[in-house]
Design an enzyme around this catalytic site. Structure first.
Site, mmCIF file in Angstrom:
data_model
loop_
_atom_site.group_PDB
_atom_site.id
_atom_site.type_symbol
_atom_site.label_atom_id
_atom_site.label_comp_id
_atom_site.label_asym_id
_atom_site.label_seq_id
_atom_site.Cartn_x
_atom_site.Cartn_y
_atom_site.Cartn_z
ATOM 1 N N CYS A 102 -72.391 -102.175 44.184
ATOM 2 C CA CYS A 102 -70.990 -102.432 43.841
ATOM 3 C C CYS A 102 -70.741 -102.272 42.345
ATOM 4 O O CYS A 102 -69.717 -101.716 41.943
ATOM 5 C CB CYS A 102 -70.590 -103.814 44.331
ATOM 6 S SG CYS A 102 -70.559 -103.916 46.144
ATOM 7 N N HIS B 274 -69.105 -103.623 51.498
ATOM 8 C CA HIS B 274 -68.988 -104.889 50.769
ATOM 9 C C HIS B 274 -67.529 -105.079 50.362
ATOM 10 O O HIS B 274 -66.752 -104.116 50.287
ATOM 11 C CB HIS B 274 -69.864 -104.866 49.521
ATOM 12 C CG HIS B 274 -71.328 -104.943 49.810
ATOM 13 N ND1 HIS B 274 -72.247 -105.239 48.837
ATOM 14 C CD2 HIS B 274 -72.032 -104.763 50.956
ATOM 15 C CE1 HIS B 274 -73.464 -105.245 49.368
ATOM 16 N NE2 HIS B 274 -73.352 -104.948 50.654
ATOM 17 N N CYS C 11 -73.485 -106.777 43.432
ATOM 18 C CA CYS C 11 -74.827 -106.221 43.557
ATOM 19 C C CYS C 11 -74.868 -104.890 42.792
ATOM 20 O O CYS C 11 -73.852 -104.425 42.264
ATOM 21 C CB CYS C 11 -75.164 -105.999 45.038
ATOM 22 S SG CYS C 11 -74.206 -104.676 45.813
ATOM 23 N N GLU D 290 -66.137 -105.599 47.526
ATOM 24 C CA GLU D 290 -65.749 -104.826 46.346
ATOM 25 C C GLU D 290 -65.470 -103.366 46.703
ATOM 26 O O GLU D 290 -64.487 -102.771 46.241
ATOM 27 C CB GLU D 290 -66.852 -104.859 45.274
ATOM 28 C CG GLU D 290 -67.215 -106.242 44.813
ATOM 29 C CD GLU D 290 -68.427 -106.823 45.545
ATOM 30 O OE1 GLU D 290 -68.441 -106.803 46.803
ATOM 31 O OE2 GLU D 290 -69.339 -107.303 44.866
#
Length: 182
Positions: free
Chosen positions: A94, A61, A91, A63
């Site tokens: 993360c 992701h 999420c 992040e």
């Protein structure tokens, strides 16, 4: 958590615009357009964008990519005094990584009503039992961040529809004139 449309002109807006440019990089590669930026002492030290498809990695992701780059830049898996800007509410995966990195602050753009772990579905940052507390600010350039995602999914749905129609057209075998007259 702070959320406000007045954040359009806040000092956070510039860094969020950079995160939006990272999100565009993800879109350009066919990934869901989410971008992230890590800042320390007002200076950008790392950026990242969604790459789970390209990397065959469910943890890639935006992040996580930005956290990895920041940790490498600082030579430390802890990122004290750092802020992370991300275009979409983090999420659970993360948010957990951000807490483990000991970020000072997380600033996000659009809320994520399906998987958001910063207040929309649950809020990992609000767990007083955790040994580190990270400040959370939501809604910075939320309209722009949300619109980018909406536009991406509209385009993707249209592309998938066109591909489906093309597949159907290629599998259609028209009857010969003789067969049609039987």
């Amino acid at each position: 958590m702070t959320t406000s449309d007045s954040l359009l002109t806040s000092p956070h807006a510039g860094h969020m615009r950079l995160a939006l440019s990272q999100a565009q990089r993800a879109w350009d590669l066919g990934e869901v357009p989410v971008g992230a930026v890590v800042v320390k002492d007002g200076e950008v030290i790392a950026t990242g964008f969604n790459q789970p498809i390209a990397h065959h990695d469910p943890s890639a992701h935006a992040e996580i990519m930005a956290l990895r780059a920041a940790a490498a830049f600082l030579g430390n898996y802890r990122l004290p005094g750092c802020e992370l800007y991300v275009t979409l509410e983090p999420c659970a995966m993360c948010a957990g990584a951000m807490l483990h990195a000991r970020l000072a602050r997380v600033i996000y753009g659009a809320a994520d009503p399906k998987t958001g772990a910063s207040g929309s579905v649950l809020n990992l940052f609000a767990q007083a039992e955790l040994n580190h507390q990270t400040e959370l600010i939501g809604g910075v350039l939320a309209q722009d961040c949300g619109q980018l995602l909406k536009d991406f999914f509209v385009q993707r749905r249209e592309r998938l529809k066109q591909e489906r129609l093309l597949r159907q057209a290629n599998t259609y075998v028209p009857l010969m004139d003789e067969e049609a007259n039987d």
